[in-house]
Write a protein that holds these residues in place. Structure first.
Motif, short mmCIF file in Angstrom:
data_model
loop_
_atom_site.label_atom_id
_atom_site.label_comp_id
_atom_site.label_asym_id
_atom_site.label_seq_id
_atom_site.Cartn_x
_atom_site.Cartn_y
_atom_site.Cartn_z
N TYR A 20 -0.93 -17.22 -21.71
CA TYR A 20 -0.73 -18.37 -22.58
C TYR A 20 0.59 -19.12 -22.38
O TYR A 20 0.77 -20.18 -22.95
CB TYR A 20 -0.87 -17.96 -24.04
CG TYR A 20 -2.28 -17.51 -24.35
CD1 TYR A 20 -3.32 -18.44 -24.38
CD2 TYR A 20 -2.57 -16.18 -24.58
CE1 TYR A 20 -4.62 -18.04 -24.64
CE2 TYR A 20 -3.87 -15.77 -24.84
CZ TYR A 20 -4.89 -16.70 -24.87
OH TYR A 20 -6.16 -16.30 -25.13
N VAL A 21 1.51 -18.56 -21.62
CA VAL A 21 2.76 -19.27 -21.32
C VAL A 21 2.64 -19.80 -19.90
O VAL A 21 2.58 -19.02 -18.96
CB VAL A 21 3.99 -18.36 -21.49
CG1 VAL A 21 5.26 -19.11 -21.15
CG2 VAL A 21 4.06 -17.81 -22.90
N HIS A 22 2.61 -21.12 -19.76
CA HIS A 22 2.32 -21.71 -18.46
C HIS A 22 3.57 -22.14 -17.70
O HIS A 22 3.54 -22.21 -16.48
CB HIS A 22 1.35 -22.89 -18.62
CG HIS A 22 0.06 -22.47 -19.25
ND1 HIS A 22 -0.83 -21.62 -18.64
CD2 HIS A 22 -0.46 -22.75 -20.46
CE1 HIS A 22 -1.86 -21.42 -19.42
NE2 HIS A 22 -1.66 -22.09 -20.55
N ASP A 23 4.64 -22.44 -18.39
CA ASP A 23 5.88 -22.81 -17.73
C ASP A 23 6.51 -21.55 -17.12
O ASP A 23 6.74 -20.57 -17.82
CB ASP A 23 6.84 -23.45 -18.74
CG ASP A 23 8.14 -23.84 -18.10
OD1 ASP A 23 9.16 -23.21 -18.44
OD2 ASP A 23 8.14 -24.78 -17.28
N GLU A 24 6.79 -21.58 -15.82
CA GLU A 24 7.28 -20.38 -15.13
C GLU A 24 8.63 -19.90 -15.65
O GLU A 24 8.89 -18.72 -15.77
CB GLU A 24 7.34 -20.62 -13.62
CG GLU A 24 5.98 -20.71 -12.97
CD GLU A 24 5.13 -19.46 -13.17
OE1 GLU A 24 5.65 -18.33 -13.06
OE2 GLU A 24 3.92 -19.63 -13.44
N GLY A 25 9.53 -20.83 -15.96
CA GLY A 25 10.84 -20.44 -16.49
C GLY A 25 10.73 -19.80 -17.86
O GLY A 25 11.37 -18.78 -18.14
N LEU A 26 9.90 -20.39 -18.70
CA LEU A 26 9.69 -19.83 -20.04
C LEU A 26 8.97 -18.49 -19.95
O LEU A 26 9.27 -17.57 -20.72
CB LEU A 26 8.89 -20.82 -20.88
CG LEU A 26 8.76 -20.53 -22.36
CD1 LEU A 26 10.13 -20.38 -23.01
CD2 LEU A 26 7.96 -21.63 -23.04
N MET B 158 9.13 -12.71 -20.62
CA MET B 158 8.93 -11.37 -20.06
C MET B 158 10.22 -10.57 -20.08
O MET B 158 10.22 -9.37 -20.36
CB MET B 158 8.38 -11.47 -18.64
CG MET B 158 6.96 -11.98 -18.56
SD MET B 158 5.79 -10.91 -19.38
CE MET B 158 5.90 -9.48 -18.35
N THR B 159 11.34 -11.23 -19.79
CA THR B 159 12.64 -10.55 -19.83
C THR B 159 12.97 -10.12 -21.25
O THR B 159 13.39 -8.97 -21.48
CB THR B 159 13.74 -11.47 -19.27
OG1 THR B 159 13.38 -11.86 -17.94
CG2 THR B 159 15.09 -10.79 -19.26
#
Length: 129
Positions: A90-96, A101-102
């Protein structure tokens, strides 16, 4: 218009080769959670009272402390696996996604370490100071 064939357009978009392993880990931790939680609930019935001193003495026993530590580690491992799937889906922006995840990893590790610390402190000292 794309001149590649159908197979050329989808090549590289397929399986990341870790879905089966992730699925299996999630199922194994779920089975472990069922067994350890059942042990926990049944062993609580054998405690004469739920006063702090009685619970501290109960938790200070090695045959109680070790499964409790395993239960804490297993539950937080299962939480991480489940929330990882939600973030990936559900989170599509790679940075976000990387940040989420971090943050998830730090949260799960810190929470598990804190729980294990409390059990270990009770097991070695018999009570929290």
């Amino acid at each position: 218009m794309d001149s590649r064939t159908n197979i050329g357009r989808v090549r590289g978009l397929g399986s990341a080769k870790h879905g089966g392993e992730h699925w299996l880990k999630q199922r194994l931790t779920a089975v472990g959670n069922m067994l350890l939680t059942t042990w926990f609930v049944l062993s609580l019935f054998m405690i004469p009272s739920f006063e702090h001193s009685a619970l501290a003495q109960w938790l200070a026993q090695p045959l109680v402390a070790v499964p409790m530590i395993l239960m804490i580690a297993n539950i937080f491992s299962h939480v991480r696996l489940g929330l990882q799937v939600l973030i990936e889906d559900y989170v599509h922006d790679e940075g976000l996604k990387f940040a989420a995840m971090t943050l998830l990893s730090f949260y799960v590790i810190a929470s598990a370490v804190f729980g294990i610390f409390v059990v270990a402190k009770l097991a070695f000292t018999g009570a929290l100071a």
